[in-house]
Design a protein around this motif. Structure first.
Motif, PDB file in Angstrom:
ATOM      1  N   PRO A   1       0.822  -1.232   0.000  1.00 58.64           N
ATOM      2  CA  PRO A   1       0.000   0.000   0.000  1.00 58.64           C
ATOM      3  C   PRO A   1       0.846   1.267   0.000  1.00 58.64           C
ATOM      4  N   GLU A   2       1.960   1.234   0.747  1.00 59.05           N
ATOM      5  CA  GLU A   2       2.813   2.412   0.808  1.00 59.05           C
ATOM      6  C   GLU A   2       3.475   2.694  -0.544  1.00 59.05           C
ATOM      7  N   TYR A   3       3.920   1.627  -1.202  1.00 61.93           N
ATOM      8  CA  TYR A   3       4.529   1.822  -2.517  1.00 61.93           C
ATOM      9  C   TYR A   3       3.504   2.306  -3.536  1.00 61.93           C
ATOM     10  N   ARG A   4       2.307   1.757  -3.467  1.00 63.33           N
ATOM     11  CA  ARG A   4       1.299   2.191  -4.424  1.00 63.33           C
ATOM     12  C   ARG A   4       1.005   3.680  -4.249  1.00 63.33           C
ATOM     13  N   HIS A   5       0.924   4.122  -2.997  1.00 60.25           N
ATOM     14  CA  HIS A   5       0.680   5.543  -2.759  1.00 60.25           C
ATOM     15  C   HIS A   5       1.847   6.382  -3.267  1.00 60.25           C
ATOM     16  N   ALA A   6       3.067   5.897  -3.081  1.00 58.56           N
ATOM     17  CA  ALA A   6       4.239   6.636  -3.557  1.00 58.56           C
ATOM     18  C   ALA A   6       4.220   6.756  -5.080  1.00 58.56           C
ATOM     19  N   TYR A   7       3.806   5.684  -5.763  1.00 58.65           N
ATOM     20  CA  TYR A   7       3.697   5.749  -7.218  1.00 58.65           C
ATOM     21  C   TYR A   7       2.601   6.711  -7.641  1.00 58.65           C
ATOM     22  N   GLU A   8       1.496   6.690  -6.941  1.00 59.13           N
ATOM     23  CA  GLU A   8       0.403   7.601  -7.279  1.00 59.13           C
ATOM     24  C   GLU A   8       0.848   9.049  -7.179  1.00 59.13           C
ATOM     25  N   LEU A   9       1.613   9.366  -6.143  1.00 60.93           N
ATOM     26  CA  LEU A   9       2.109  10.737  -5.982  1.00 60.93           C
ATOM     27  C   LEU A   9       3.088  11.107  -7.094  1.00 60.93           C
ATOM     28  N   ALA A  10       3.955  10.165  -7.471  1.00 61.90           N
ATOM     29  CA  ALA A  10       4.908  10.437  -8.551  1.00 61.90           C
ATOM     30  C   ALA A  10       4.183  10.676  -9.871  1.00 61.90           C
ATOM     31  N   LEU A  11       3.145   9.882 -10.127  1.00 64.45           N
ATOM     32  CA  LEU A  11       2.369  10.071 -11.349  1.00 64.45           C
ATOM     33  C   LEU A  11       1.662  11.419 -11.349  1.00 64.45           C
ATOM     34  N   GLU A  12       1.146  11.784 -10.201  1.00 59.12           N
ATOM     35  CA  GLU A  12       0.382  13.027 -10.089  1.00 59.12           C
ATOM     36  C   GLU A  12       1.270  14.256 -10.219  1.00 59.12           C
ATOM     37  N   ARG A  13       2.425  14.212  -9.575  1.00 56.31           N
ATOM     38  CA  ARG A  13       3.247  15.413  -9.482  1.00 56.31           C
ATOM     39  C   ARG A  13       4.272  15.555 -10.611  1.00 56.31           C
ATOM     40  N   CYS A  14       4.507  14.469 -11.338  1.00 58.10           N
ATOM     41  CA  CYS A  14       5.560  14.522 -12.361  1.00 58.10           C
ATOM     42  C   CYS A  14       5.064  13.967 -13.691  1.00 58.10           C
ATOM     43  N   SER A  15       3.949  14.493 -14.183  1.00 56.30           N
ATOM     44  CA  SER A  15       3.434  14.061 -15.477  1.00 56.30           C
ATOM     45  C   SER A  15       3.093  15.270 -16.326  1.00 56.30           C
ATOM     46  N   GLY A  16       4.092  16.123 -16.547  1.00 56.34           N
ATOM     47  CA  GLY A  16       3.878  17.314 -17.359  1.00 56.34           C
ATOM     48  C   GLY A  16       3.932  17.002 -18.842  1.00 56.34           C
ATOM     49  N   ASP A  17       3.647  18.006 -19.655  1.00 56.00           N
ATOM     50  CA  ASP A  17       3.641  17.818 -21.105  1.00 56.00           C
ATOM     51  C   ASP A  17       5.019  17.439 -21.634  1.00 56.00           C
ATOM     52  N   ALA A  18       6.070  17.900 -20.977  1.00 55.61           N
ATOM     53  CA  ALA A  18       7.422  17.605 -21.445  1.00 55.61           C
ATOM     54  C   ALA A  18       7.777  16.141 -21.278  1.00 55.61           C
ATOM     55  N   ALA A  19       7.214  15.484 -20.271  1.00 52.72           N
ATOM     56  CA  ALA A  19       7.538  14.084 -19.991  1.00 52.72           C
ATOM     57  C   ALA A  19       6.376  13.424 -19.268  1.00 52.72           C
ATOM     58  N   PRO A  20       5.305  13.101 -19.987  1.00 54.24           N
ATOM     59  CA  PRO A  20       4.134  12.479 -19.343  1.00 54.24           C
ATOM     60  C   PRO A  20       4.405  11.030 -18.946  1.00 54.24           C
ATOM     61  N   TRP A  21       3.590  10.539 -18.038  1.00 55.34           N
ATOM     62  CA  TRP A  21       3.636   9.138 -17.638  1.00 55.34           C
ATOM     63  C   TRP A  21       2.621   8.340 -18.451  1.00 55.34           C
ATOM     64  N   TYR A  22       2.964   7.065 -18.686  1.00 47.33           N
ATOM     65  CA  TYR A  22       2.041   6.110 -19.283  1.00 47.33           C
ATOM     66  C   TYR A  22       1.915   4.917 -18.342  1.00 47.33           C
ATOM     67  N   VAL A  23       0.680   4.527 -18.029  1.00 47.98           N
ATOM     68  CA  VAL A  23       0.431   3.368 -17.178  1.00 47.98           C
ATOM     69  C   VAL A  23       0.129   2.182 -18.084  1.00 47.98           C
ATOM     70  N   VAL A  24       1.042   1.201 -18.095  1.00 47.22           N
ATOM     71  CA  VAL A  24       0.885   0.017 -18.947  1.00 47.22           C
ATOM     72  C   VAL A  24       0.463  -1.168 -18.081  1.00 47.22           C
ATOM     73  N   PRO A  25      -0.737  -1.701 -18.275  1.00 39.36           N
ATOM     74  CA  PRO A  25      -1.137  -2.908 -17.546  1.00 39.36           C
ATOM     75  C   PRO A  25      -0.138  -4.027 -17.841  1.00 39.36           C
ATOM     76  N   ALA A  26       0.402  -4.667 -16.786  1.00 34.59           N
ATOM     77  CA  ALA A  26       1.522  -5.592 -17.003  1.00 34.59           C
ATOM     78  C   ALA A  26       1.281  -6.995 -16.474  1.00 34.59           C
ATOM     79  N   ASP A  27       0.052  -7.320 -16.090  1.00 33.54           N
ATOM     80  CA  ASP A  27      -0.218  -8.700 -15.684  1.00 33.54           C
ATOM     81  C   ASP A  27      -0.039  -9.662 -16.850  1.00 33.54           C
ATOM     82  N   ARG A  28      -0.335  -9.199 -18.050  1.00 32.65           N
ATOM     83  CA  ARG A  28      -0.153 -10.009 -19.258  1.00 32.65           C
ATOM     84  C   ARG A  28       1.143  -9.564 -19.938  1.00 32.65           C
ATOM     85  N   LYS A  29       2.137 -10.432 -19.895  1.00 32.90           N
ATOM     86  CA  LYS A  29       3.456 -10.053 -20.394  1.00 32.90           C
ATOM     87  C   LYS A  29       3.436  -9.729 -21.876  1.00 32.90           C
TER      88      LYS A  29
END
Length: 320
Positions: free
Chosen positions: A253-281
């Motif tokens: 849970p702590e790591y998931r929250h840390a990732y959520e904050l990173a996605l929220e605070r560091c996804s500007g137009d210059a370098a956006p984030w992409y969330v890729v579902p990875a359960d299926r390799k």
């Protein structure tokens, strides 16, 4: 960003036990050749989960087993990934060729994700589509004493791709706001400064011709258990397992929250984030390859024009 898909019950949970979070669906599937980036991109600034209102990112809203915009099944996905090899190799060659004429552009693929999310596997499957001589691959582990003696971005700057190259980071500068937050290695005020530093750093990269493609490989809690058990059950994979992996898993849970904050605070137009579902390799490999293809196509690198008299050189050569 993620479509609802049928899956086993064990993959329906994205948290530490409890009911599976509600999944957002799409009214109609996208066309086969539709751009993938809009389906996976985290909006700039404060995130918007699929079907949700503007607010903080909630990774529980993204289905790790979904295949948004992807081929219909594993066999089709493997075939589609193989078909990307030719166009990717051609674009890479043009990018490298353009650098010989002074074009400073290059690509940096940043892969982040929890343990077993497939960062190494993605590097192996995606990098094989390129000419290795034009790739610069770096896996970031715990900082060395020398690296710790410098600001946290120092070691990142040493590993950046050169003009014409495609760089791939297995983990990155984001470890310094992920592990640092979960393990409370620095103060919250320092973490806030680091988010701002990362944004300025990535903006400077974009201004210098670097196309930054940041990918979060998003797997479920149950899928991680499955992959860790596979490592334990196979003696040839024991080297990839550490008892510390179980300790880290307890902090899900702590790591998931840390990732959520990173996605929220560091996804500007210059370098956006992409969330890729990875359960299926197979989908993970296809999606990351497709994202790279779309960015390279947008860059549109061209072979440079000859800086010499072609016909004169042809005539000279024929005389030899």
């Amino acid at each position: 960003m993620a479509r609802k898909t049928k899956q086993k019950d064990e993959n329906d949970k994205d948290g530490k036990g409890g009911k599976a979070p509600k999944r957002a669906g799409r009214a109609e599937p996208p066309a086969p050749d539709a751009p993938l980036r809009p389906l996976l991109r985290v909006p700039a600034g404060v995130g918007v989960p699929p079907g949700g209102s503007r607010g903080s990112i909630d990774l529980g809203a993204f289905d790790p087993a979904a295949t948004p915009g992807g081929p219909a099944g594993k066999a089709a996905g493997l075939a589609a990934t193989a078909q990307l090899a030719g166009p990717l190799a051609s674009l890479q060659e043009r990018l490298y060729a353009a650098s010989t004429a002074g074009d400073r552009r290059r690509v940096l693929l940043v892969l982040q994700g929890t343990d077993t999310s497939g960062k190494g596997g993605t590097v192996k499957h995606v990098a094989c589509l390129f000419n290795p001589s034009g790739c610069r691959i770096r896996a970031f582990k715990a900082p060395t004493p020398e690296e710790q003696s410098h600001p946290f971005l120092w070691r990142i700057k040493q590993a950046l791709p050169l003009p014409g190259e495609i760089g791939i980071f297995d983990r990155s500068h984001y470890e310094d706001v992920l592990i640092a937050r979960v393990r409370e290695l620095v103060s919250r005020s320092e973490l806030n400064r680091r988010y701002a530093q990362i944004n300025r750093f990535e903006e400077s990269l974009a201004q210098d011709g670097v196309t930054v493609v940041k990918v979060l490989l998003h797997i479920s809690y149950e899928e991680q258990r499955k992959r860790l058990l596979e490592r334990l059950d196979n003696p040839d994979k024991h080297w990839k397992f550490s008892p510390a992996d179980i300790d880290e898993r307890s902090l899900w849970p702590e790591y998931r929250h840390a990732y959520e904050l990173a996605l929220e605070r560091c996804s500007g137009d210059a370098a956006p984030w992409y969330v890729v579902p990875a359960d299926r390799k197979w989908y993970r490999n296809w999606a990351v390859s497709k994202l790279l293809l779309e960015h390279l196509e947008e860059m549109g690198p061209r072979y440079p024009e000859a800086g010499f008299d072609v016909e004169a050189c042809r005539a000279r050569l024929l005389e030899t």
